[in-house]
Design an enzyme around this catalytic site. Structure first.
Site, PDB file in Angstrom:
ATOM      1  NE  ARG A 156      -3.425   2.537   2.582  1.00  0.00           N
ATOM      2  CZ  ARG A 156      -4.414   2.788   3.437  1.00  0.00           C
ATOM      3  NH1 ARG A 156      -4.806   1.848   4.282  1.00  0.00           N
ATOM      4  NH2 ARG A 156      -5.020   3.961   3.451  1.00  0.00           N
TER       5      ARG A 156
ATOM      6  CG  ASP B  71     -16.306   1.330   5.191  1.00  0.00           C
ATOM      7  OD1 ASP B  71     -15.739   1.297   4.085  1.00  0.00           O
ATOM      8  OD2 ASP B  71     -15.732   1.688   6.224  1.00  0.00           O
TER       9      ASP B  71
ATOM     10  NE  ARG C 268      -5.885   6.563   6.271  1.00  0.00           N
ATOM     11  CZ  ARG C 268      -6.295   6.758   7.506  1.00  0.00           C
ATOM     12  NH1 ARG C 268      -5.767   7.721   8.241  1.00  0.00           N
ATOM     13  NH2 ARG C 268      -7.231   6.014   8.037  1.00  0.00           N
TER      14      ARG C 268
ATOM     15  CG  HIS D  47     -14.159   4.490  -2.972  1.00  0.00           C
ATOM     16  ND1 HIS D  47     -12.879   4.126  -2.633  1.00  0.00           N
ATOM     17  CD2 HIS D  47     -14.942   4.054  -1.956  1.00  0.00           C
ATOM     18  CE1 HIS D  47     -12.885   3.484  -1.467  1.00  0.00           C
ATOM     19  NE2 HIS D  47     -14.135   3.443  -1.046  1.00  0.00           N
TER      20      HIS D  47
ATOM     21  CE1 TYR E  51     -11.202   6.577  -0.911  1.00  0.00           C
ATOM     22  CE2 TYR E  51     -13.269   6.825   0.273  1.00  0.00           C
ATOM     23  CZ  TYR E  51     -11.991   6.322   0.202  1.00  0.00           C
ATOM     24  OH  TYR E  51     -11.486   5.579   1.236  1.00  0.00           O
TER      25      TYR E  51
END
Length: 443
Positions: free
Chosen positions: A95, A172, A286, A202, A266
């Site tokens: 990530r 979510d 992040r 998103h 988003y």
């Protein structure tokens, strides 16, 4: 309700979200009774740290529930009614590269958006398909609720390669936003709202929001979002990380583009990529924030529970997104026809969008899964954006399927947040090297 009890498997048991899911299941055990709770993860060491604490949680709060944590697929997937999938292929190490490589080239670095999201998607496809195959082999009547990211690309892959599987792709993020909407208008939570929403994962918009008495809440919500975005502040947002504070606040800028709707947060990455990059630190993204905060807190709390041999004073809390998952399980188990969002083949739900697009729209959930609701036509602005992004997602899955470098280059070049094909190629070449252990060999 009847006297059935259910067996639930959390695939990705080593996730930092797992304790919150477990607490939510235990908090709602009267309406969704459990007989067995299982964890499955290919990283046994990471999972065990979570599982040891969660086993104490289960024994203290629901000792009648059998608890199993395993790395063996047959043990995990045998005798389950619902699979909750939340895997992260490549974990935080990958990530971090998804975020940092694009930022080196002045492009948004984000786990579900643009080049980073595409990179993650190609890693996630075989992982999620593998889970589906395990479920169909060992518990063919089970349902999988998949919220592994990037949900849009994963959903396109499952539509294409496992079209008859009992998998429901969910997210979510709209759920959390609707809880914020409820707070703004003084209602308890999202279940007090009736809404119309359409888009991709998103990448969507609310066109209507009412309360259950039919009162139009859009004017009040629009006035609030125009000034504050979805930021609530105060006690409600106590502990909210800085990156999410910025995201919730920036919804007001996205809203300004189309004040007839309310946007998913988003969309900031697509509408204001230059601003996002300007406020990003390419050396601290992040991922670093998550590792420094949530991951540290979760594993620290798990270790404390195990050391004290009790979870009675745990700092863990139920998760909002887990409540949505329990709602879905309950709707399917008891055929309640509850209205909830899911990512499903369009097939006319948004009438002027590709019928094979995996759209996110409200559905009525019952024993046979989701029944899509018609959202009518997408407005010109939304139609243009959705069409472009849907093609990006389809090209990414094409690239995975055919091992095509060119298709992947096209996908990244078409992404709205990438300035041109030259930059797209530079990013892609770095991503190819970074993902050599996960992607198919491109040609």
């Amino acid at each position: 309700m009847d006297d059935r009890k259910f067996s639930v498997l959390i695939a990705g048991g080593g996730s930092t979200y797992t304790p919150g899911i477990v607490l939510t299941l235990l908090d709602h055990i009267e309406r969704f009774p459990l007989r067995k709770l299982k964890f499955f993860d290919i990283d046994g060491d990471r999972q065990q740290k979570i599982a040891d604490a969660c086993e104490i949680l289960v024994k203290e709060r629901a000792p009648e529930v059998e608890f199993v944590a395993t790395t063996d697929p047959e043990t995990a997937f045998t005798d389950v009614d619902f699979v909750m999938a939340q895997i992260r292929v490549g974990k935080y190490a990958m990530r971090s590269l998804d975020e940092k490589i694009p930022l080196k080239h002045g492009v948004v670095g984000q786990e579900t958006t643009g080049p980073g999201g595409i990179a993650y998607g190609l890693r996630s496809i075989p992982g999620v398909l593998g889970l589906v195959d395990y479920m169909e082999k060992y518990s063919p009547d089970a349902w999988m609720l998949n919220y592994s990211n990037p949900a849009a690309i994963v959903a396109e892959a499952t539509r294409r390669f496992r079209p008859n599987s009992k998998i429901i792709n969910i997210c979510d993020m709209p759920i959390g936003i609707m809880d914020r909407m409820a707070e703004v208008v003084g209602l308890k939570d999202r279940n007090d709202l009736v809404y119309r929403y359409y888009g991709l994962n998103h990448f969507g918009w609310w066109t209507n929001v009412w309360d259950k008495k039919g009162k139009d809440l859009m004017p009040q919500l629009k006035e609030y979002v125009a000034k504050n975005g979805y930021w609530i502040g105060g006690e409600y947002d106590k502990g909210t990380e800085a990156s999410w504070e910025s995201t919730f606040k920036m919804a007001k800028d996205v809203y300004a583009l189309d004040p007839t709707t309310l946007p998913n947060t988003y969309l900031k990455y697509y509408m204001y990529p230059t601003q996002v990059v300007e406020h990003s630190d390419p050396n601290y993204t992040r991922t670093d924030e998550v590792e420094a905060h949530r991951q540290k807190l979760v594993f620290g709390e798990c270790a404390r529970i195990v050391e004290n041999k009790t979870a009675e004073d745990t700092q863990f809390k139920s998760d909002d997104h887990a409540t949505y998952i329990v709602d879905l399980c309950t709707a399917i188990a008891y055929d309640t026809k509850q209205r909830m969002l899911a990512i499903i083949p369009n097939d006319g739900a948004v009438s002027n969008i590709d019928p094979e697009a995996m759209v996110e729209v409200p559905c009525l959930f019952g024993a046979n899964g989701p029944e899509r609701l018609s959202m009518g036509k997408a407005a010109t602005f939304q139609k243009g954006l959705i069409t472009e992004q849907n093609c990006v997602e389809k090209l990414a899955v094409d690239a995975w399927e055919t091992h095509s470098y060119t298709k992947l280059w096209e996908a990244i070049s078409l992404s709205k947040i990438v300035p041109d094909a030259k930059v797209a190629k530079e990013i892609l070449d770095e991503l190819v090297v970074a993902n050599k252990d996960y992607w198919p060999e491109l040609k």
